[in-house]
Motif scaffolding. Structure first.
Motif, short mmCIF file in Angstrom:
data_model
loop_
_atom_site.label_atom_id
_atom_site.label_comp_id
_atom_site.label_asym_id
_atom_site.label_seq_id
_atom_site.Cartn_x
_atom_site.Cartn_y
_atom_site.Cartn_z
N VAL A 20 0.84 -1.21 0.00
CA VAL A 20 0.00 0.00 0.00
C VAL A 20 0.87 1.26 0.00
O VAL A 20 0.59 2.23 -0.71
N ALA A 21 1.96 1.23 0.79
CA ALA A 21 2.85 2.40 0.85
C ALA A 21 3.50 2.66 -0.51
O ALA A 21 3.74 3.83 -0.86
N ARG A 22 3.80 1.61 -1.28
CA ARG A 22 4.39 1.78 -2.61
C ARG A 22 3.47 2.61 -3.51
O ARG A 22 3.94 3.40 -4.33
N LEU A 23 2.17 2.41 -3.35
CA LEU A 23 1.21 3.18 -4.15
C LEU A 23 1.25 4.65 -3.78
O LEU A 23 1.10 5.53 -4.64
N LEU A 24 1.44 4.94 -2.50
CA LEU A 24 1.53 6.33 -2.04
C LEU A 24 2.82 6.99 -2.50
O LEU A 24 2.87 8.21 -2.66
N PRO A 29 10.91 9.09 -5.93
CA PRO A 29 11.98 8.22 -6.45
C PRO A 29 11.83 6.80 -5.91
O PRO A 29 11.47 6.59 -4.75
N LYS A 30 12.12 5.82 -6.76
CA LYS A 30 11.90 4.42 -6.41
C LYS A 30 12.82 3.93 -5.29
O LYS A 30 12.59 2.85 -4.73
N VAL A 31 13.86 4.68 -4.98
CA VAL A 31 14.76 4.26 -3.92
C VAL A 31 14.03 4.19 -2.58
O VAL A 31 14.38 3.38 -1.71
N PHE A 32 12.97 4.99 -2.41
CA PHE A 32 12.22 4.97 -1.16
C PHE A 32 11.35 3.71 -1.07
O PHE A 32 11.23 3.11 0.00
N SER A 33 10.75 3.31 -2.20
CA SER A 33 10.00 2.06 -2.21
C SER A 33 10.93 0.88 -1.97
O SER A 33 10.59 -0.07 -1.25
N TYR A 34 12.11 0.95 -2.57
CA TYR A 34 13.10 -0.12 -2.40
C TYR A 34 13.53 -0.24 -0.94
O TYR A 34 13.69 -1.34 -0.40
N ALA A 35 13.67 0.91 -0.27
CA ALA A 35 14.12 0.90 1.13
C ALA A 35 13.11 0.22 2.04
O ALA A 35 13.49 -0.42 3.04
N LYS A 221 11.83 -5.58 -8.66
CA LYS A 221 11.38 -4.53 -9.57
C LYS A 221 11.82 -3.15 -9.09
O LYS A 221 12.36 -2.35 -9.87
N ASP A 222 11.62 -2.87 -7.81
CA ASP A 222 12.03 -1.57 -7.25
C ASP A 222 13.55 -1.43 -7.27
O ASP A 222 14.07 -0.32 -7.42
N MET A 223 14.26 -2.54 -7.10
CA MET A 223 15.72 -2.51 -7.17
C MET A 223 16.19 -2.04 -8.54
O MET A 223 17.07 -1.17 -8.64
N GLU A 224 15.59 -2.58 -9.60
CA GLU A 224 15.98 -2.20 -10.95
C GLU A 224 15.60 -0.76 -11.28
O GLU A 224 16.39 0.00 -11.85
N LEU A 225 14.39 -0.37 -10.90
CA LEU A 225 13.94 0.99 -11.20
C LEU A 225 14.77 2.03 -10.47
O LEU A 225 15.14 3.06 -11.05
N ASN A 268 11.50 -6.73 -16.90
CA ASN A 268 10.52 -5.64 -16.83
C ASN A 268 10.95 -4.46 -17.70
O ASN A 268 10.96 -3.30 -17.26
N THR A 269 11.33 -4.77 -18.95
CA THR A 269 11.86 -3.72 -19.84
C THR A 269 10.85 -2.61 -20.06
O THR A 269 11.20 -1.42 -20.00
N ARG A 270 9.60 -2.95 -20.30
CA ARG A 270 8.58 -1.94 -20.56
C ARG A 270 8.42 -1.00 -19.37
O ARG A 270 8.40 0.23 -19.53
N GLY A 271 8.29 -1.57 -18.18
CA GLY A 271 8.14 -0.73 -16.99
C GLY A 271 9.35 0.14 -16.73
O GLY A 271 9.22 1.29 -16.30
N ARG A 272 10.53 -0.40 -17.00
CA ARG A 272 11.76 0.38 -16.78
C ARG A 272 11.85 1.55 -17.76
O ARG A 272 12.24 2.66 -17.38
N ILE A 273 11.49 1.31 -19.01
CA ILE A 273 11.56 2.39 -20.02
C ILE A 273 10.56 3.49 -19.66
O ILE A 273 10.88 4.69 -19.74
N ILE A 274 9.35 3.11 -19.28
CA ILE A 274 8.35 4.12 -18.90
C ILE A 274 8.84 4.93 -17.71
O ILE A 274 8.70 6.16 -17.66
N ASN A 275 9.43 4.25 -16.72
CA ASN A 275 9.92 4.96 -15.54
C ASN A 275 11.07 5.89 -15.88
O ASN A 275 11.17 7.00 -15.35
#
Length: 342
Positions: A20-24, A29-35, A221-225, A268-275
């Motif tokens: 749920v927090a990932r959605l918020l 930056p994705k580093v916070f979701s990764y943490a 996924k969050d690690m890559e992004l 997750n190439t598509r998601g990474r390119i969009i990000n």
């Protein structure tokens, strides 16, 4: 096994909160979701924690399955909610007068055997695939430092823990090589090549919990992004288009992971390119809010709720309620009384 089961149940609640927090944090930056996934990892591997008034863990999850439940003549589930105690205790198998083995002990023993079998199966398979990949990579030719090229692979990846090496497919253009190598070097600098195998080991321990597998996938996924965003910050925001093109050119390849946590390629190439294309330098206030939010959520999920101090009257009432709920007409009544007083 019961200790692992309790840890897994608590971690499941933490995983749901992190999802749920990932959605918020979608715009942060994705580093916070990764943490946040490190909190889940902590709950999966650490049987100990600390009490805090800021805990976000439900009080009822402090002790889901007591360790001595399989040895009790009348198995009793202990929870802070008396009504739940009564419902669970009534559903537990009734003791047999002449029985020498508690039925719960049989089920727990079978569960422990199945758990160990699954754990060993995953570990053996991972070691087998890692050794197989190691032998396959022997013909690789060094380019410079820890970068190697090898024929027969379609996507770059990292292999190794103590001395990790970057393996590239032959035929990459100069621009592609620069971005891809920078990406893999960022992984190594952040110790992702150690974190991911350790997280995979936690998955092996809790293999019976589907939410743990979901958490591992989302963490990867969050690690890559977050790694892509780090590369952009290091090399400049003007590389986003070329960087995305490099990822797209490698998207026809398949992951070489093969079940081994010691080697992980890019997915997750598509998601990474969009990000990458949507990534912008975050505002200062966004970073501050995200840091505070991550810190608060981490403390809340890593800590246990403080034990409620019962008064003499409350304890007496709870004692009577639980005793009545487990009342039996035979000698078990007196055994229950003796165990509770002890």
């Amino acid at each position: 096994f019961l200790q692992v089961l309790n840890m897994s149940i608590t971690a499941s609640y933490v995983i749901l909160v992190v999802i749920v927090a990932r959605l918020l944090f979608k715009k942060a930056p994705k580093v916070f979701s990764y943490a946040l996934w490190f909190v889940v990892l902590f709950r999966l591997v650490s049987p100990f924690s600390f009490d805090s008034i800021f805990s976000l863990i439900p009080v009822s999850s402090r002790q889901t399955s007591p360790a001595d439940i399989m040895y009790s003549q009348t198995p009793i589930h202990t929870d802070s909610i008396i009504a739940m105690n009564q419902a669970v205790n009534n559903s537990l198998p009734a003791p047999e007068v002449a029985a020498s083995v508690n039925p719960v002990q049989i089920w727990v023993s079978l569960g422990a055997i199945l758990w160990v079998f699954g754990l060993l199966l995953l570990l053996v398979y991972s070691i087998y695939t890692a050794v197989k990949l190691y032998l396959k990579l022997k013909p690789a030719k060094p380019v410079y430092d820890n970068v190697y090229e090898i024929n027969g692979i379609k996507t770059p990846f990292i292999f190794g823990i103590i001395r990790p090496k970057i393996y590239l497919p032959i035929g990459l253009s100069e621009n592609e090589s620069v971005y891809i190598i920078k990406h893999e070097q960022t992984h190594i600098r952040r110790f992702d090549h150690i974190i991911k195998p350790f997280a995979f080991f936690a998955v092996c321990v809790h293999w019976f919990n589907p939410l743990v597998w979901v958490a591992f996938f989302l963490m990867s996924k969050d690690m890559e992004l977050s790694c892509d965003e780090s590369v952009i910050k290091q090399m400049g925001y003007e590389i986003k288009k070329d960087y995305s093109t490099s990822l797209l050119s490698l998207s026809t390849g398949r992951r070489i992971l093969g079940g081994s946590p010691l080697a992980f390629g890019e997915n997750n190439t598509r998601g990474r390119i969009i990000n990458i294309l949507n990534y912008k330098k975050p505002a200062f206030w966004v970073v501050i809010v995200a840091v505070i939010a991550v810190a608060a959520i981490s403390v809340g999920l890593m800590s246990n709720p403080q034990k409620k101090q019962l008064s003499i009257e409350d304890y007496a009432n709870q004692f009577i309620e639980e005793t009545i709920a487990t009342y039996d007409t035979d000698d078990n009544y007196f055994k229950i009384i003796d165990r509770k007083i002890t």
